[in-house]
Design an enzyme around this catalytic site. Sequence first.
Site, PDB file in Angstrom:
ATOM      1  CG  ASP A   1      -2.275   0.702   0.916  1.00 15.27           C
ATOM      2  OD1 ASP A   1      -2.204   1.784   0.315  1.00 15.27           O
ATOM      3  OD2 ASP A   1      -3.341   0.215   1.285  1.00 15.27           O
TER       4      ASP A   1
ATOM      5  CG  HIS B   1      -1.446   1.290  -3.152  1.00 21.78           C
ATOM      6  ND1 HIS B   1      -2.646   1.057  -2.537  1.00 21.78           N
ATOM      7  CD2 HIS B   1      -1.106   0.135  -3.756  1.00 21.78           C
ATOM      8  CE1 HIS B   1      -3.018  -0.217  -2.743  1.00 21.78           C
ATOM      9  NE2 HIS B   1      -2.099  -0.792  -3.474  1.00 21.78           N
TER      10      HIS B   1
END
Length: 453
Positions: free
Chosen positions: A261, A284
């Site tokens: 993430d 991310h």
Amino acid sequence: MKLTSTLLQTAGLLLSLGLTTEARSVQKPDPVQKPSPAAKGYSRTELCKPHHPFKPLPSSPPRTKTCHVSTYGDERDDSKFILSALKECNNGGKVVFDADKFYTIGTALDMTFLKHVDLDIQGYIKFTNDTDYWQENGFFQTYQNATTFFQLGGEDVNIYGNGTIDGNGQAWYDLYEIDDLILRPILMGIIGLNGGTIGPINLRYSPQWYHFVANSSDLLFDQINIGGLSNNNITASNTDGWDIYRSSNIVIQNSVIVNGDDCVSFKPNTTDVIVQNLSCNGSHGISVGSLGQYEGEVDIVENIYVYNITMLNAENGARIKVWPGVASELSADLQGGGGSGSVKNITYDGMYVYNVDYPIDVTQCYGQDNLTLCNDYPSSLTIADVYFKNIHGTSSGAYNPDVGTIVCSSPDVCSNIYTSDISLTNPTGGDFNVFSCANVNETLLATINCTST
Ligand SMILES: *[C@@H]1O[C@H](CO)[C@@H](O)[C@H](O)[C@H]1NC(C)=O
Ligand SMILES: *[C@@H]1O[C@H](CO)[C@@H](O)[C@H](O)[C@H]1NC(C)=O
Ligand SMILES: *[C@@H]1O[C@H](CO)[C@@H](O)[C@H](O)[C@H]1NC(C)=O
Ligand SMILES: *[C@@H]1O[C@H](CO)[C@@H](O)[C@H](O)[C@H]1NC(C)=O
Ligand SMILES: *[C@@H]1O[C@H](CO)[C@@H](O)[C@H](O)[C@H]1NC(C)=O
Ligand SMILES: *[C@@H]1O[C@H](CO)[C@@H](O)[C@H](O)[C@H]1NC(C)=O
Ligand SMILES: *[C@@H]1O[C@H](CO)[C@@H](O)[C@H](O)[C@H]1NC(C)=O
Ligand SMILES: *[C@@H]1O[C@H](CO)[C@@H](O)[C@H](O)[C@H]1NC(C)=O
Ligand SMILES: *[C@@H]1O[C@H](CO)[C@@H](O)[C@H](O)[C@H]1NC(C)=O
Ligand SMILES: *[C@@H]1O[C@H](CO)[C@@H](O)[C@H](O)[C@H]1NC(C)=O
Ligand SMILES: *[C@@H]1O[C@H](CO)[C@@H](O)[C@H](O)[C@H]1NC(C)=O
Ligand SMILES: *[C@@H]1O[C@H](CO)[C@@H](O)[C@H](O)[C@H]1NC(C)=O
């Protein structure tokens, strides 16, 4: 301004060199490995390179006492040994987790009483995988239901030694697959810490985010190595590297992150942060947000400088994510929308990307698939003075031909968003710098090719 801060830094360095000499006479050198820069008492400001922190960081006075943490070494809970060493060596000492030892933590430790103390972690620390215990006893931090294994705070705390802290995440990854409302603990709960250096340290298998840094200031994270993937086909998700919340004057640098993430995420009320020389893989991106999640709350993110990042195999590179003005759901455990606030003075300078879906991504429609709803209920959160420069590489092709998106929800909320020196292509190589843009001043978007959305 520049002169003043240079003078301050020089003074800080001289002061710490003096303290270092004094430290040598009272403290035995560590036989196992070179003392970390933090332990040597160098000015933390000088360690921040090439960009210095927004405000000078305080230095640590020398530590004059050493406590070694005992261990059962057989997976029984060592928490009481840790607490007693911390209490004994707090206020001027160093707590050592020995290099050849294995420590188990099975109790939620409240370490917010720390002051002028070092944790020299050379050994291996592992949390137990008792998911029932931790869900009941982990520290609930309210924001986004964040829960931490421990909370560590106070004043002037250094954590280094290049040992390992292991969150034993597999049981959590497996359980989350069955029930996504479980409270997975965050590995490093840095709550209310003012002053300190964290790193070098290796962090492995966090059940959720690796760091939650809240209510903190004047911290340097240096040489953190983050990694640990699931050993089966269930992915280790939400494993952000850092989430910074209600905190100011922080530097994150020289670190390697392999996760699933955000690599670094600037959550509400994060100001004055430098992020430099990171290698992020599988993430991310480096993200402002998400912001505007909670109706009635005002989220501020201001003065962020992100420099020299390598971003591989990621969903995003440089990102700003804001919830729309309407209630939205990203997943069963993450909903929001309707909050206000402002994002101001954010610079992404120097990023190499490879296999990234959106190397540059500005959205005010986070967590909402229905674009019509985002347009009908635009976010009131303003975004101003944002610079994306010197960003190069190749996308994954996920949004071909686009390699980026800069879409604001109304013409009123975004101002002074600039791009320059961008060269991004997609894997087929055919298109170059193609972006979706809306509600931004396109004359400021140099070197990119905006197509309408
Ligand atoms: C931070 O400080 C505020 C204000 O004192 C407090 O309400 C909050 O619980 C603290 N912790 C976090 C994680 O926000
Ligand atoms: C927090 O937990 C509550 C109760 O389980 C849940 O309804 C909510 O979706 C969770 N997430 C957030 C972001 O608040
Ligand atoms: C820190 O530990 C890692 C993993 O054990 C090792 O690969 C690395 O070389 C160490 N770094 C330093 C500076 O000792
Ligand atoms: C928890 O860890 C123990 C060993 O420490 C292991 O035997 C057990 O299988 C683990 N449980 C889960 C659910 O992963
Ligand atoms: C994941 O692995 C399990 C056990 O090996 C298997 O039963 C399942 O079908 C796999 N699921 C997916 C989505 O590949
Ligand atoms: C950048 O970070 C890497 C990983 O920690 C480190 O090996 C390298 O020395 C750093 N580079 C600079 C210029 O500090
Ligand atoms: C963030 O700062 C704003 C402005 O000072 C304040 O109104 C808001 O309550 C703060 N939010 C949090 C979560 O601390
Ligand atoms: C930028 O990052 C790369 C890769 O981590 C590193 O090798 C290089 O030294 C860094 N450059 C500067 C100026 O920090
Ligand atoms: C904006 O950020 C830059 C660093 O990117 C900093 O030098 C400058 O002082 C900041 N501006 C304000 C008004 O704080
Ligand atoms: C999107 O929202 C609009 C406005 O509320 C609604 O009319 C439309 O049906 C929605 N579309 C979908 C696919 O749900
Ligand atoms: C867009 O930016 C240019 C250059 O600064 C400026 O002249 C123009 O007025 C701006 N347009 C709008 C609509 O703000
Ligand atoms: C911009 O991108 C579009 C879509 O790929 C392409 O047709 C157009 O030629 C590009 N324009 C420039 C100036 O590169």
